[in-house]
Design a protein around this motif. Structure first.
Motif, PDB file in Angstrom:
ATOM      1  N   VAL A  96      26.456  31.812  45.102  1.00 23.79           N
ATOM      2  CA  VAL A  96      25.694  33.022  44.819  1.00 23.79           C
ATOM      3  C   VAL A  96      26.394  34.188  45.489  1.00 23.79           C
ATOM      4  O   VAL A  96      26.838  34.081  46.632  1.00 23.79           O
ATOM      5  N   LEU A  97      26.527  35.284  44.737  1.00 20.65           N
ATOM      6  CA  LEU A  97      27.277  36.421  45.257  1.00 20.65           C
ATOM      7  C   LEU A  97      26.416  37.665  45.222  1.00 20.65           C
ATOM      8  O   LEU A  97      25.528  37.813  44.388  1.00 20.65           O
ATOM      9  N   ASP A  98      26.787  38.544  46.134  1.00 20.90           N
ATOM     10  CA  ASP A  98      26.102  39.818  46.194  1.00 20.90           C
ATOM     11  C   ASP A  98      26.533  40.667  45.006  1.00 20.90           C
ATOM     12  O   ASP A  98      27.690  40.686  44.624  1.00 20.90           O
ATOM     13  N   ARG A  99      25.580  41.381  44.421  1.00 20.11           N
ATOM     14  CA  ARG A  99      25.904  42.126  43.214  1.00 20.11           C
ATOM     15  C   ARG A  99      26.802  43.335  43.473  1.00 20.11           C
ATOM     16  O   ARG A  99      27.646  43.686  42.672  1.00 20.11           O
ATOM     17  N   THR A 100      26.598  43.960  44.658  1.00 24.19           N
ATOM     18  CA  THR A 100      27.336  45.201  44.905  1.00 24.19           C
ATOM     19  C   THR A 100      28.799  44.928  45.238  1.00 24.19           C
ATOM     20  O   THR A 100      29.670  45.693  44.842  1.00 24.19           O
ATOM     21  N   ALA A 101      29.054  43.886  45.986  1.00 26.58           N
ATOM     22  CA  ALA A 101      30.445  43.591  46.335  1.00 26.58           C
ATOM     23  C   ALA A 101      30.710  42.104  46.125  1.00 26.58           C
ATOM     24  O   ALA A 101      30.751  41.332  47.072  1.00 26.58           O
ATOM     25  N   PRO A 102      30.814  41.687  44.876  1.00 21.22           N
ATOM     26  CA  PRO A 102      30.989  40.250  44.640  1.00 21.22           C
ATOM     27  C   PRO A 102      32.406  39.803  44.977  1.00 21.22           C
ATOM     28  O   PRO A 102      33.363  40.204  44.325  1.00 21.22           O
ATOM     29  N   GLU A 103      32.511  39.016  46.016  1.00 20.64           N
ATOM     30  CA  GLU A 103      33.827  38.508  46.407  1.00 20.64           C
ATOM     31  C   GLU A 103      33.722  37.037  46.701  1.00 20.64           C
ATOM     32  O   GLU A 103      32.770  36.585  47.327  1.00 20.64           O
ATOM     33  N   VAL A 104      34.700  36.309  46.251  1.00 18.92           N
ATOM     34  CA  VAL A 104      34.710  34.877  46.504  1.00 18.92           C
ATOM     35  C   VAL A 104      36.172  34.468  46.648  1.00 18.92           C
ATOM     36  O   VAL A 104      37.040  35.020  45.980  1.00 18.92           O
ATOM     37  N   PRO A 105      36.461  33.559  47.583  1.00 18.32           N
ATOM     38  CA  PRO A 105      37.863  33.157  47.740  1.00 18.32           C
ATOM     39  C   PRO A 105      38.376  32.483  46.469  1.00 18.32           C
ATOM     40  O   PRO A 105      37.662  31.724  45.824  1.00 18.32           O
ATOM     41  N   SER A 106      39.599  32.760  46.159  1.00 14.41           N
ATOM     42  CA  SER A 106      40.196  32.189  44.955  1.00 14.41           C
ATOM     43  C   SER A 106      40.659  30.758  45.223  1.00 14.41           C
ATOM     44  O   SER A 106      41.122  30.444  46.314  1.00 14.41           O
ATOM     45  N   VAL A 107      40.502  29.908  44.248  1.00 10.83           N
ATOM     46  CA  VAL A 107      40.991  28.539  44.394  1.00 10.83           C
ATOM     47  C   VAL A 107      42.190  28.310  43.488  1.00 10.83           C
ATOM     48  O   VAL A 107      42.552  27.191  43.178  1.00 10.83           O
ATOM     49  N   GLU A 108      42.798  29.403  43.094  1.00  8.23           N
ATOM     50  CA  GLU A 108      43.892  29.315  42.128  1.00  8.23           C
ATOM     51  C   GLU A 108      45.070  28.515  42.681  1.00  8.23           C
ATOM     52  O   GLU A 108      45.800  27.881  41.934  1.00  8.23           O
ATOM     53  N   LYS A 109      45.209  28.523  44.024  1.00 13.58           N
ATOM     54  CA  LYS A 109      46.339  27.775  44.599  1.00 13.58           C
ATOM     55  C   LYS A 109      46.059  26.282  44.612  1.00 13.58           C
ATOM     56  O   LYS A 109      46.989  25.484  44.719  1.00 13.58           O
ATOM     57  N   ILE A 110      44.802  25.918  44.540  1.00 10.90           N
ATOM     58  CA  ILE A 110      44.474  24.493  44.592  1.00 10.90           C
ATOM     59  C   ILE A 110      44.515  23.901  43.194  1.00 10.90           C
ATOM     60  O   ILE A 110      45.194  22.928  42.921  1.00 10.90           O
ATOM     61  N   TRP A 111      43.732  24.503  42.307  1.00  4.57           N
ATOM     62  CA  TRP A 111      43.787  24.094  40.900  1.00  4.57           C
ATOM     63  C   TRP A 111      44.439  25.243  40.154  1.00  4.57           C
ATOM     64  O   TRP A 111      43.866  26.333  40.053  1.00  4.57           O
ATOM     65  N   ARG A 112      45.599  25.033  39.616  1.00  2.00           N
ATOM     66  CA  ARG A 112      46.305  26.130  38.968  1.00  2.00           C
ATOM     67  C   ARG A 112      45.538  26.659  37.752  1.00  2.00           C
ATOM     68  O   ARG A 112      45.671  27.805  37.368  1.00  2.00           O
ATOM     69  N   VAL A 113      44.733  25.793  37.163  1.00  2.00           N
ATOM     70  CA  VAL A 113      44.000  26.236  35.985  1.00  2.00           C
ATOM     71  C   VAL A 113      43.025  27.357  36.336  1.00  2.00           C
ATOM     72  O   VAL A 113      42.656  28.176  35.497  1.00  2.00           O
ATOM     73  N   ALA A 114      42.650  27.412  37.614  1.00  2.00           N
ATOM     74  CA  ALA A 114      41.708  28.451  38.028  1.00  2.00           C
ATOM     75  C   ALA A 114      42.296  29.836  37.865  1.00  2.00           C
ATOM     76  O   ALA A 114      41.563  30.814  37.788  1.00  2.00           O
ATOM     77  N   ASP A 115      43.623  29.904  37.818  1.00  2.00           N
ATOM     78  CA  ASP A 115      44.295  31.186  37.624  1.00  2.00           C
ATOM     79  C   ASP A 115      43.664  31.960  36.475  1.00  2.00           C
ATOM     80  O   ASP A 115      43.148  33.068  36.656  1.00  2.00           O
ATOM     81  N   TRP A 116      43.668  31.354  35.319  1.00  2.00           N
ATOM     82  CA  TRP A 116      43.153  32.062  34.135  1.00  2.00           C
ATOM     83  C   TRP A 116      41.638  32.104  34.103  1.00  2.00           C
ATOM     84  O   TRP A 116      41.048  33.083  33.686  1.00  2.00           O
ATOM     85  N   PHE A 117      41.002  31.036  34.566  1.00  2.00           N
ATOM     86  CA  PHE A 117      39.537  31.025  34.560  1.00  2.00           C
ATOM     87  C   PHE A 117      38.999  32.149  35.439  1.00  2.00           C
ATOM     88  O   PHE A 117      38.055  32.855  35.090  1.00  2.00           O
ATOM     89  N   GLU A 118      39.616  32.294  36.615  1.00  2.00           N
ATOM     90  CA  GLU A 118      39.145  33.341  37.524  1.00  2.00           C
ATOM     91  C   GLU A 118      39.417  34.716  36.960  1.00  2.00           C
ATOM     92  O   GLU A 118      38.605  35.633  37.096  1.00  2.00           O
ATOM     93  N   ARG A 119      40.567  34.854  36.300  1.00  2.00           N
ATOM     94  CA  ARG A 119      40.838  36.140  35.669  1.00  2.00           C
ATOM     95  C   ARG A 119      39.794  36.445  34.611  1.00  2.00           C
ATOM     96  O   ARG A 119      39.378  37.591  34.441  1.00  2.00           O
ATOM     97  N   GLU A 120      39.374  35.404  33.911  1.00  2.00           N
ATOM     98  CA  GLU A 120      38.373  35.638  32.870  1.00  2.00           C
ATOM     99  C   GLU A 120      37.049  36.060  33.484  1.00  2.00           C
ATOM    100  O   GLU A 120      36.392  36.992  32.989  1.00  2.00           O
ATOM    101  N   VAL A 121      36.659  35.380  34.558  1.00  2.00           N
ATOM    102  CA  VAL A 121      35.395  35.742  35.196  1.00  2.00           C
ATOM    103  C   VAL A 121      35.477  37.156  35.765  1.00  2.00           C
ATOM    104  O   VAL A 121      34.550  37.959  35.649  1.00  2.00           O
ATOM    105  N   TYR A 122      36.628  37.470  36.341  1.00  2.00           N
ATOM    106  CA  TYR A 122      36.827  38.826  36.844  1.00  2.00           C
ATOM    107  C   TYR A 122      36.718  39.835  35.710  1.00  2.00           C
ATOM    108  O   TYR A 122      36.077  40.888  35.836  1.00  2.00           O
ATOM    109  N   ASP A 123      37.336  39.487  34.609  1.00  2.00           N
ATOM    110  CA  ASP A 123      37.352  40.370  33.448  1.00  2.00           C
ATOM    111  C   ASP A 123      35.943  40.656  32.959  1.00  2.00           C
ATOM    112  O   ASP A 123      35.606  41.788  32.609  1.00  2.00           O
TER     113      ASP A 123
END
Lengths: 347, 163, 365, 191
Positions: free
Chosen positions: B87-114
């Motif tokens: 669960v993230l705060d609406r005003t400053a939603p920040e969460v550590p990236s797991v892109e280095k662990i699962w490379r597939v997260a690279d694009w998934f996280e970009r999509e969620v960011y988008d």
């Protein structure tokens, strides 16, 4: 040959021959494109261009399709990209076209019909055949398009490489016939060999047989056709060196491509398949039949090229060079050696 | 989700796991702070070995509520799966990236960011992925308003009247 | 040199742009730029009722619409707890497997086209048309079916479908040999694909690559076996995996070959399903009056021709879904392109891209 | 060395097999071609009788058609449409005006003043045809070919022509019906 002609007659003869040759090239391209469409369609369980029913269609069996296409190309707007090098862009198709044109002038269509009979005929043909590559590079460079440049560079490497095995396998023919004159080569293929086979170079000995295939494969590569069509590889380079061309200029590329096919197959016919000689000596062997046999053989070879195109995938650029330098060239060299031994000890 | 995974995780990261009323729920709520460590733990521990990240879903619970990121993990070896919710705060939603662990997260996280504007800290290439780079706003948030125009092109809000 | 492959290019399989950094013919970096086909599928879903989403799922992976429908309805049904009649399950499996064959045919055909072989493409298209005929016979549409509904199907099978399906299968099996003769074992094709773009199993799993691409890397992972949904646990079939017959495991040829084998496996499944299918039964029996799942969420994966197709559905108890996220297999497959295509030539990049079998409609959604 | 020649041999043989395949097709073209010469020949549409008493369901996907005389203006199709390409406007008529009945003998209570379908937006999902209580919206052809010929190639030069307007009451008529009371009409809305 023409010493006794005055200059006016010479000029007229030039114009007449030029027109005839141009007509031949045009008809060849039209027919070959039609054949290519129909044959590819049949190989793929399709019907290809068809015209039937009411209204003005492309003629019975779509015969007028290529004519209509040519008409369309002539009438099309002539587009020159702003970034292109205008002068080179305009001149490139003509360079390629001239390369094909002056080569076709030396082909012996029959015993009597030949525009110009040079006593260095086969050497001349090999030389002018590689003139087209200059046009390709010019076209690729002048278009100022990355795809075109890739296509041009690929084709330069490819055509120059494949010249070598092609020339080496023609040397086999020259060794066997001891002449460079095209008519001389054809005349030396008269008669019968091995009892039933016609005395064509291809049947002369196993090395010559192999030389034919080396030459033909190199020829396919020189004309940029599948499986060696990497300069214009559709799925990679969009259209290669002629990506930016349209209309009449593009038609010139097209014309030259099919003219080149004709020339390569013509050389193969002359050098290996007895030119205008009948396959059965003495049978349908005189006068105009020569024309028939020559064209028959050439068209058969063109058919094989079309057949190749619609069956094979495309090679990669380094594999293509590998085929030339690692397979065809050693085999061609071996062939020369083998033919030398053959003519010393057996032939 | 088996209870073992929950107990293992609770032992390793007592502070990061959010207590749930019903333990039978098939997900695990995690605080964003230690997420990267938890993810590394999930990926590397031999008895868990969540080697495959199936999906990252962003959720917006409405203009007054919070944002949420959900991770669906799966283990090819043990054939078990796990859903992680953060669960993230609406005003400053920040969460550590797991892109280095699962490379597939690279694009998934970009999509969620988008789509949600959730910033994945530590992501090496956090750009918009589906929308153009200069798009304004986070379209899948519930309070998103479609812009009138984009580079002079009218973005049709409602269908133009036919007449 | 930076080369722009796409968005208009003959072999990007849709509207994809690849920014390729090259050194001569050698590619040093690939940046796929996607989003040209973005149609806000997920935003649309938040404004449509559950039934109305189904035609939208068709349009995500437009090559295998049946499988998309299937994944979605399975997810919603599980969320609602609907038991579906047996006949419906069997029809769904038949349709999904037919569509898998159709999808693989298109993938293989266009792959041949990428390599430069034109003729196999048309042969495969010709056979794909016959499958589309079967679909047209069933639901009227040839590409975007909207055939599977939550709790049932839109129509029952038409009279004569079973015979037509058997006809097709009998016709199709020998055709595979022809494809093999023409393309699969063609030396030029092997040269172009063997040992190219090797995707090791660990990399594939880490990148979330699934489906035939993962199986091509030698991992026998198939959701139809691993997490059987619908009635897939009642069929006997094998999971073909890449063995590196002509190159190393996980190369382009293996991915291609796995697809060829999978078509034959699908034929097996369809034959069994046609035999076991109950001949009577109302396909509308379990249709709910109103599709209104209870509050909750579900992540459901099914095996589409391209891999794990996941739907994450959050329901707030209203007839309109609160959030639908589609996890598309092609998305992750494209993600791995840069990793495996670096250092190869331009021609190889397109060969690798083709072997991953992406559908841009599904990536951009 | 033997590997080298084996490679060449393999190449030649596999290529020859491939050539054989295409030659076979070239030879047998007369019995194997699949081309449909479109304007002259049209797609043979098989009989689309659905078994199990479901032939009231429409399985063809082509142009939508509305039998406006049967429409009762219930708006179910408009609500079912995912893309919103159906626009219906209805007008309440005074109690004593009789709008006639549909072919299912349902009494019409609303006057449909506008029934537009934008076929350029339609995605042929067929969802609008199922909820219709009067089966008056359907796709042409197929099981409905008795009512309409196959119509799947409705091309137009202007996109506006793809908006099909089915309502057939003129504004004046609407005016007349809504204001005229106590004058029972015997026939339905003008056909």
């Amino acid at each position: 040959m023409f010493e006794n002609l005055t200059s006016l007659e010479w000029l007229l003869w030039l114009i007449l021959a030029g027109l005839l040759l141009f007509g031949l090239m045009a008809v060849n391209a039209l027919a070959a494109v039609y054949a290519e469409r129909k044959l590819s369609a049949f190989m793929q369980d399709r019907l290809g261009p068809m015209g039937q029913g009411a209204g003005f269609h492309a003629g019975k069996w779509g015969m007028l399709q290529t004519v209509a296409d040519a008409l369309k190309l002539i009438l099309k707007e002539d587009i020159i990209p702003r970034a292109a090098d205008r002068r080179l862009f305009i001149i490139a198709p003509y360079i390629i076209f001239i390369g094909a044109f002056i080569a076709i002038a030396a082909l012996p269509f029959s015993e009597y019909i030949q525009v110009i009979d040079i006593n260095l005929g086969i050497f001349y043909l090999l030389a002018v055949c590689s003139l087209g590559v200059v046009g390709l590079i010019t076209a690729g460079w002048a278009s100022d398009n990355k795809w075109s440049l890739y296509g041009a560079l690929r084709s330069a490497a490819q055509i120059v490489s494949y010249e070598i095995p092609a020339a080496l396998s023609i040397i086999v023919v020259v060794m066997l016939t001891s002449t460079l004159d095209l008519q001389g080569i054809i005349r030396s293929q008269e008669g019968v060999i091995w009892g039933i086979l016609p005395n064509w170079i291809i049947f002369n000995n196993p090395f010559a047989f192999l030389a034919f295939f080396i030459y033909f494969i190199s020829g396919v590569a020189e004309t940029n056709r599948t499986p060696f069509d990497i300069p214009e590889a559709e799925s990679e380079l969009v259209a290669g060196f002629h990506t930016e061309y349209s209309g009449m200029r593009w038609a010139f590329f097209f014309l030259s491509e099919y003219a080149n096919m004709f020339i390569v197959c013509g050389i193969a016919t002359v050098a290996f398949l007895g030119g205008w000689q009948s396959p059965v000596p003495g049978f349908m062997d005189s006068g105009a039949w020569g024309l028939f046999w020559f064209f028959g053989k050439v068209l058969f070879l063109i058919f094989v090229m079309i057949w190749f195109r619609w069956t094979f995938p495309r090679l990669r650029v380094d594999q293509l060079m590998g085929v030339a330098w690692k397979v065809l060239l050693p085999l061609a060299l071996l062939n020369i050696f083998g033919v030398g031994l053959w003519s010393l000890y057996i032939g | 989700m088996s209870q073992d995974i929950r107990t293992i995780l609770k032992k390793a990261f007592p502070a990061a796991i959010v207590e749930q009323e019903a333990e039978t729920e098939d997900y695990l709520e995690v605080r964003p702070g230690e997420w990267f460590e938890i993810a590394t733990f999930l990926h590397d521990t031999p008895e868990l070995k969540f080697d495959s990240l199936q999906c990252i879903t962003g959720v917006d619970w409405g203009p007054e509520a919070h944002l949420e990121v959900r991770y669906n993990l799966h283990s090819m070896e043990h054939k078990h799966k796990l859903e992680i919710r953060i669960v993230l705060d609406r005003t400053a939603p920040e969460v550590p990236s797991v892109e280095k662990i699962w490379r597939v997260a690279d694009w998934f996280e970009r999509e969620v960011y988008d789509m949600y504007g959730i910033v994945f800290t530590g992501h090496r290439n956090l750009r918009r992925i589906l929308l153009p780079d200069d798009w304004v706003g986070w379209p899948l948030r519930k309070d998103y308003e479609t812009p009138e125009t984009y580079h002079g092109i009218v973005v049709p809000k409602i269908k133009e009247e036919w007449e | 040199m930076v080369l722009n492959i796409g968005p208009q290019h003959p072999s990007t399989h849709g509207v994809l742009r690849l920014k390729v950094k090259t050194d001569g013919e050698i590619v040093s970096e690939i940046t796929p730029i996607i989003g040209y086909l973005h149609r806000c599928f997920e935003k649309h879903c938040e404004n449509l009722s559950y039934e109305q989403v189904i035609p939208y799922t068709d349009r995500c992976d437009y090559i295998a619409s049946m499988n998309n429908n299937f994944g979605y309805v399975v997810a919603v049904e599980e969320l609602m707890g609907i038991e579906v009649p047996e006949r419906v399950e069997y029809i769904r499996v038949i349709m999904a497997e037919l569509n898998r064959i159709a999808s693989h045919l298109l993938a293989l055909g266009t792959y041949g086209l990428d390599i430069g072989a034109f003729t196999p493409f048309l042969y495969m298209f010709r056979d794909r048309e016959r499958i589309l005929d079967l679909f047209e016979m069933t639901c009227g549409a040839r590409l975007l079916y909207n055939y599977m509904w939550v709790g049932g199907l839109s129509h029952d099978l038409p009279v004569g479908f079973v015979e037509a399906a058997y006809d097709f299968l009998d016709y199709f099996e020998p055709q595979v040999k022809e494809y093999n003769d023409l393309l699969t074992y063609n030396k030029i094709f092997i040269e172009r694909t063997a040992d190219i773009g090797v995707l090791p199993a660990e990399v594939a799993i880490n990148y979330g690559v699934t489906g035939p691409n993962l199986r091509g890397s030698g991992v026998a992972w198939d959701l139809r076996k691993a997490e059987p949904y619908s009635v897939y646990d009642r069929f006997e079939f094998d999971i073909p995996v890449g063995k590196g017959l002509v190159g190393s495991v996980g190369d382009c040829w293996d991915r291609y070959w796995v697809r060829v084998q999978e078509m034959l496996e699908s034929v097996k499944i369809i034959r069994q399903a046609l035999q076991k299918m109950p001949s009577e039964g109302d396909v509308h029996a379990a249709l709910p009056k109103k599709v209104r799942p209870p509050k909750g969420s579900i992540y459901k994966r099914t095996e589409s021709p391209r891999g794990d197709l996941g739907y994450y559905i959050i329901s707030s108890g209203k007839p309109v879904p609160f959030r639908i996220k589609m996890r598309s297999p092609a998305f992750t497959a494209l993600c791995v392109l840069d990793e495996i295509a670096r250092g190869w030539m331009i021609s190889d990049v397109l060969a690798i891209l083709g072997s991953l079998d992406i559908v841009l409609g599904e990536i951009d959604r | 060395m033997s590997r080298y020649f084996a490679n060449i041999w393999e190449t030649v043989t596999t290529l020859m097999i491939g050539l054989g395949v295409t030659l076979k097709h070239l030879w047998h073209i007369r019995r194997g071609y699949v081309t449909l010469q479109y304007p002259e020949e049209k797609w043979p549409r098989p009989e689309r009788k659905i078994g199990f008493d479901h032939d009231d369901y429409n399985v063809i996907r082509s142009r939508l058609h509305v039998d406006i005389d049967d429409c009762i203006g219930c708006m179910k199709c408009e609500r079912a449409c995912p893309v919103g390409c159906i626009h219906i406007t209805t007008v309440k008529v005074p109690k004593d005006v009789d709008l006639g009945t549909t072919s299912n003998d349902t009494k019409k209570r609303l006057l449909v003043t506008r029934f537009d379908i934008d076929m350029s937006e339609c995605m042929y999902c067929n969802l609008c045809t199922y909820p219709c209580p009067e089966s008056c919206i359907y796709m042409t052809g197929g099981p409905n070919s008795g009512k309409h010929p196959i119509d799947y190639e409705f091309s137009e030069f202007d996109r506006c022509n793809l908006i099909y307007r089915f309502a057939n009451v003129s504004p004046e008529e609407v005016e007349r019906i809504t204001t005229s009371s106590a004058k029972p009409r015997t026939e339905g809305v003008a056909a």
